[in-house]
Write a protein that holds these residues in place. Structure first.
Motif, mmCIF file in Angstrom:
data_model
loop_
_atom_site.group_PDB
_atom_site.id
_atom_site.type_symbol
_atom_site.label_atom_id
_atom_site.label_comp_id
_atom_site.label_asym_id
_atom_site.label_seq_id
_atom_site.Cartn_x
_atom_site.Cartn_y
_atom_site.Cartn_z
ATOM 1 N N GLN A 1 0.899 -1.252 0.092
ATOM 2 C CA GLN A 1 -0.018 0.267 -0.182
ATOM 3 C C GLN A 1 0.961 1.486 -0.083
ATOM 4 O O GLN A 1 1.883 1.396 0.924
ATOM 5 C CB GLN A 1 -1.047 -0.205 1.253
ATOM 6 C CG GLN A 1 -1.742 1.119 1.190
ATOM 7 C CD GLN A 1 -2.807 1.314 0.308
ATOM 8 O OE1 GLN A 1 -3.136 0.279 -0.595
ATOM 9 N NE2 GLN A 1 -3.741 2.149 -0.025
ATOM 10 N N GLN A 3 1.765 5.126 0.503
ATOM 11 C CA GLN A 3 1.162 6.236 1.085
ATOM 12 C C GLN A 3 1.769 7.556 0.892
ATOM 13 O O GLN A 3 3.042 7.515 0.544
ATOM 14 C CB GLN A 3 1.455 6.163 2.811
ATOM 15 C CG GLN A 3 0.774 5.075 3.306
ATOM 16 C CD GLN A 3 0.964 4.907 5.033
ATOM 17 O OE1 GLN A 3 2.021 5.118 5.456
ATOM 18 N NE2 GLN A 3 -0.149 4.761 5.820
ATOM 19 N N TYR A 106 -3.091 7.451 -6.630
ATOM 20 C CA TYR A 106 -2.937 7.545 -5.114
ATOM 21 C C TYR A 106 -2.997 8.970 -4.649
ATOM 22 O O TYR A 106 -2.763 9.848 -5.356
ATOM 23 C CB TYR A 106 -1.392 7.156 -4.878
ATOM 24 C CG TYR A 106 -1.218 5.558 -5.111
ATOM 25 C CD1 TYR A 106 -0.558 5.130 -6.189
ATOM 26 C CD2 TYR A 106 -1.648 4.351 -4.033
ATOM 27 C CE1 TYR A 106 -0.292 4.010 -6.429
ATOM 28 C CE2 TYR A 106 -1.333 3.180 -4.502
ATOM 29 C CZ TYR A 106 -0.776 3.021 -5.437
ATOM 30 O OH TYR A 106 -0.304 1.493 -5.613
#
Length: 117
Positions: A1, A3, A106
């Motif tokens: 994932q 960030q 993202y």
């Protein structure tokens, strides 16, 4: 994932400067393009500036000559230097990164910029 963490927002008087940072949790070279967006109260989110992995930067007309987007590949960070700030620059600024493998868009959590007149 992945960030994306933005920082550097705050309250500044008109004519002042701020530098926003966007730190990514993986190499920013893995993203096709990175960008800064902003959203003013009651308005839609708008694209402010883009910086591809290679190629030219682009800016929305209203910030040309005042804002500069740049990247530090070694530090996995993208910056937005904002000079000659105006009250209409007020909003939440979001960092964005687009990857192709796998294809994904993202977003960071946003950082508030407030420019007082």
């Amino acid at each position: 994932q992945v960030q994306l963490v933005e920082s550097g927002g705050g309250l500044v008087q008109a004519g002042g400067s701020l530098r926003l940072s966007c730190a990514a949790s993986r190499s920013i070279l893995s993203f096709t393009v990175m960008a800064w967006y902003r959203q003013a109260p009651g308005k839609q989110r708008e694209l402010v500036a883009t910086i591809p992995s290679s190629g030219r930067t682009n800016y929305v007309e209203s910030v040309k000559g005042r804002f500069t987007i740049s990247r530090d590949n070694a530090g996995n960070t993208v910056y937005l230097q904002m000079n000659s700030l105006k009250p209409e620059d007020t909003g939440v600024y979001y960092c964005n990164a687009i990857s192709q493998l796998p294809p994904f868009n993202y977003w960071g959590q946003g950082t508030q910029v407030t420019v007082s007149s």
